[in-house]
Design a protein around this motif. Sequence first.
Motif: not given
Length: 245
Positions: A121-149
Amino acid sequence: VAKTVGEMSTNMLKLSHPYEGIVILDAFCGCGGNAIAFGKLPIHQVSLVVCIDLDRNKLRMAAHNAYLYNIPTDKIVFIEANTCFVMDQCYHDGDLFYNGTPWNCYMSPREQYAGYTIGGLDLLPFHIDLVFMDPPWGGVDYNDLGKNGYDLAKNMKIQYHNPFYPEDSPDGVVDGFSLVKMAASATKSKIVIYDTPRNVNKTSLGQAALNAGYRGNIKLEEHYLNGRLKTVTTYFGKDFGELLR
């Protein structure tokens, strides 16, 4: 996505160094694909990409990949930490702050890898302007939830147990709604870019936006490969009403 960020950067409020580009927090860096795309943008659009990941080996891979793409070593930094802790306890309205919470749990040792700095954390800059997130979706089973599921509140679970304030996440996880709210609170611009599965429930995206305090329009961008929908990217923090005209 990087092209869109470059276009947005010219109109974004700079929290400091007004003659340079924005500072992007890549909240789930992984092997660095998105971070490299941001890093390739010119310096007047993006001046620094801050890459967060819990896995140092992934950060080393990302540094190796950045080297292959000739990303300047002073334009990208790699930090081993829990990204929820960073957004929740280290930034507020874009500024780095210290509220008395000990950060020593994420004070990882520094190293140079392929010419890039990896550390804590000592490498963190003094400010940030924007956050980009591509978080883990919970494994390959996410597709089993169906369209819009795929519901962001029910199906996305990110590990985060704050040892200093356990009441913030008593079960040790953060859902997809809370993740958006954390990211929005961490930035002054409130611009958050959120990668989600192709079957994400659009109503849950709208509810996540409202829960984080957003009003107005959000932009959904569908990404296709060989004619098949692969991912959906959501842009929060700017009223995209002009797209409806």
